[in-house]
Design a protein around this motif. Structure first.
Motif, short mmCIF file in Angstrom:
data_model
loop_
_atom_site.label_atom_id
_atom_site.label_comp_id
_atom_site.label_asym_id
_atom_site.label_seq_id
_atom_site.Cartn_x
_atom_site.Cartn_y
_atom_site.Cartn_z
N PRO A 1 0.81 -1.12 0.04
CA PRO A 1 -0.12 0.05 0.13
C PRO A 1 0.83 1.16 0.04
O PRO A 1 2.16 1.31 0.83
N GLN A 2 0.24 2.48 -0.74
CA GLN A 2 0.93 3.69 -0.74
C GLN A 2 0.15 4.49 0.70
O GLN A 2 -1.01 4.50 0.55
N ILE A 3 0.79 4.64 1.52
CA ILE A 3 0.46 5.51 2.54
C ILE A 3 0.76 6.82 2.63
O ILE A 3 2.21 7.36 2.80
N SER A 4 -0.05 7.89 2.09
CA SER A 4 0.36 9.26 2.01
C SER A 4 -0.19 9.97 3.19
O SER A 4 -1.71 10.05 3.41
N THR A 5 0.29 10.66 4.01
CA THR A 5 -0.21 11.44 5.19
C THR A 5 -0.86 12.69 4.56
O THR A 5 -1.91 13.04 5.01
N ILE B 1 4.78 1.79 1.27
CA ILE B 1 5.48 3.07 1.02
C ILE B 1 4.88 4.22 1.79
O ILE B 1 3.67 4.53 1.70
N LEU B 2 5.57 4.84 2.51
CA LEU B 2 5.03 6.06 3.26
C LEU B 2 5.56 7.23 2.57
O LEU B 2 6.74 7.50 1.98
N ASP B 3 4.47 7.80 2.07
CA ASP B 3 4.73 8.98 1.02
C ASP B 3 4.37 10.41 1.94
O ASP B 3 3.32 10.44 1.85
N GLY B 4 5.37 10.96 2.01
CA GLY B 4 5.15 12.29 2.69
C GLY B 4 5.34 12.05 4.43
O GLY B 4 5.11 13.23 4.97
N PHE B 5 5.82 10.97 4.73
CA PHE B 5 6.28 10.73 6.33
C PHE B 5 7.41 10.06 6.29
O PHE B 5 7.30 8.88 5.57
N PRO B 6 8.29 10.27 7.23
CA PRO B 6 8.62 11.40 8.11
C PRO B 6 8.81 12.67 7.34
O PRO B 6 9.38 12.56 6.22
N ARG B 7 8.59 13.76 7.99
CA ARG B 7 8.92 15.14 7.36
C ARG B 7 9.66 16.01 8.35
O ARG B 7 10.28 17.11 7.97
N THR B 8 9.86 15.35 9.37
CA THR B 8 10.78 15.83 10.48
C THR B 8 11.57 14.82 11.14
O THR B 8 11.25 13.70 10.93
N ILE B 9 12.92 15.43 11.75
CA ILE B 9 13.71 14.42 12.43
C ILE B 9 12.79 13.80 13.78
O ILE B 9 13.07 12.43 13.84
N PRO B 10 12.16 14.55 14.61
CA PRO B 10 11.31 13.82 15.48
C PRO B 10 10.46 12.57 15.01
O PRO B 10 10.28 11.45 15.85
N GLN B 11 9.75 12.96 13.84
CA GLN B 11 8.86 11.96 13.39
C GLN B 11 9.69 10.88 12.91
O GLN B 11 9.57 9.58 12.95
N ALA B 12 11.07 11.05 12.31
CA ALA B 12 11.71 9.89 11.91
C ALA B 12 12.25 9.32 13.13
O ALA B 12 12.15 7.90 13.06
N GLU B 13 12.64 9.52 14.31
CA GLU B 13 13.15 8.92 15.37
C GLU B 13 12.00 8.12 15.98
O GLU B 13 12.00 7.18 16.49
N ALA B 14 10.66 8.66 15.95
CA ALA B 14 9.51 7.91 16.40
C ALA B 14 9.19 6.83 15.64
O ALA B 14 9.22 5.69 16.18
N LEU B 15 9.45 7.00 14.42
CA LEU B 15 8.94 5.90 13.53
C LEU B 15 10.34 4.65 13.62
O LEU B 15 9.77 3.58 13.66
N ASP B 16 11.45 4.91 13.78
CA ASP B 16 12.34 4.03 14.25
C ASP B 16 12.00 3.25 15.29
O ASP B 16 12.65 2.32 15.54
N THR B 17 11.10 3.83 16.58
CA THR B 17 10.93 2.96 17.39
C THR B 17 9.91 1.79 17.27
O THR B 17 10.09 1.11 18.13
#
Ligand code: ADP
Length: 211
Positions: free
Chosen positions: A27-31, A82-98
């Protein structure tokens, strides 16, 4: 295959995510699509984010992260996405990594001038979300979607003021993710200044090395 599509607005992430989603059956997941749908349906979320999205600013990290976290628990995302448009900030990327392990980050490279040119002629189908451009990728019949016959419209945040702001926001808040994922050796750089077909060829080549 857990993928992120990264790049400035107008780089072609949405168009290409559509193709890659079909080809790899993920799936394409577009925020952005999730927020636009909520705005259209006037849900609580939609009311909260309407003005932010209209201006081209970012929706708060906490809200965006919880939405993606929830979406990724759904059945269709268990074999990849496929995450399309996410993450868009460092905190979002760090959260995703968890809570996720990524396979690759496809980084769409394109110059600002071309972004403005593409976004200021963009049209989208109200019914199926297919993307057109008045000059570069026109619909066969003006204002009507080739794929489903739905009406085409211009996104309210594709005004010049909002485009300029989205580019600024991209450079200051999102571009640092290139170094972030570079350090993790996940980055696949793609030249997205050419046609969607050309970009797709590059993405296929980049993803082939993953398997
Ligand atoms: P584009 O890449 O063309 O700017 P998107 O459809 O990806 O457009 O996003 C549209 C808008 O939705 C953004 O300008 C922003 O307001 C909001 N948005 C989308 N994704 C995020 C995100 N990950 N974090 C915060 N806001 C987001």
């Amino acid at each position: 295959m857990n993928l992120i599509f990264l790049g400035p607005p107008g780089a072609g992430k949405g168009t290409l995510a559509g193709h890659v989603s079909k080809e790899f059956s993920i799936p394409q997941i577009s925020t952005g699509d999730i927020f636009r749908d909520a705005i259209k349906r006037e849900t609580e979320l939609g009311k909260k984010v309407k003005e932010i999205v209209g201006r081209g600013d970012l929706v708060p990290d906490e809200l965006t992260v919880s939405l993606v976290r929830e979406r990724l628990t759904q059945a269709d995302a268990q074999k990849g996405y496929i995450l399309d448009g996410f993450p868009r900030t460092i905190p979002q990327a760090e959260a995703l990594d968890t809570f996720q392990k990524l396979s690759a980050v496809v980084n769409f490279e394109i110059a600002d001038a071309q972004v403005v040119e593409r976004l200021s002629g963009r049209e989208i189908c109200k019914t199926c979300g297919a993307i057109y451009h008045v000059k570069n990728m026109p619909a066969k019949v003006k204002g009507v979607c080739d794929k489903c016959g739905g009406p085409l419209y211009t996104r309210p945040d594709d005004s010049l003021a909002s485009i300029t702001n989205r580019l600024d926001v991209y450079r200051t808040q999102t571009e640092p993710l290139i170094a972030y994922y570079g350090k993790k050796s996940l980055l696949k750089n793609i030249d997205s200044s050419k046609s969607p077909e050309d970009t797709l060829v590059q993405i296929r080549a980049a993803l082939r090395t993953l398997k």
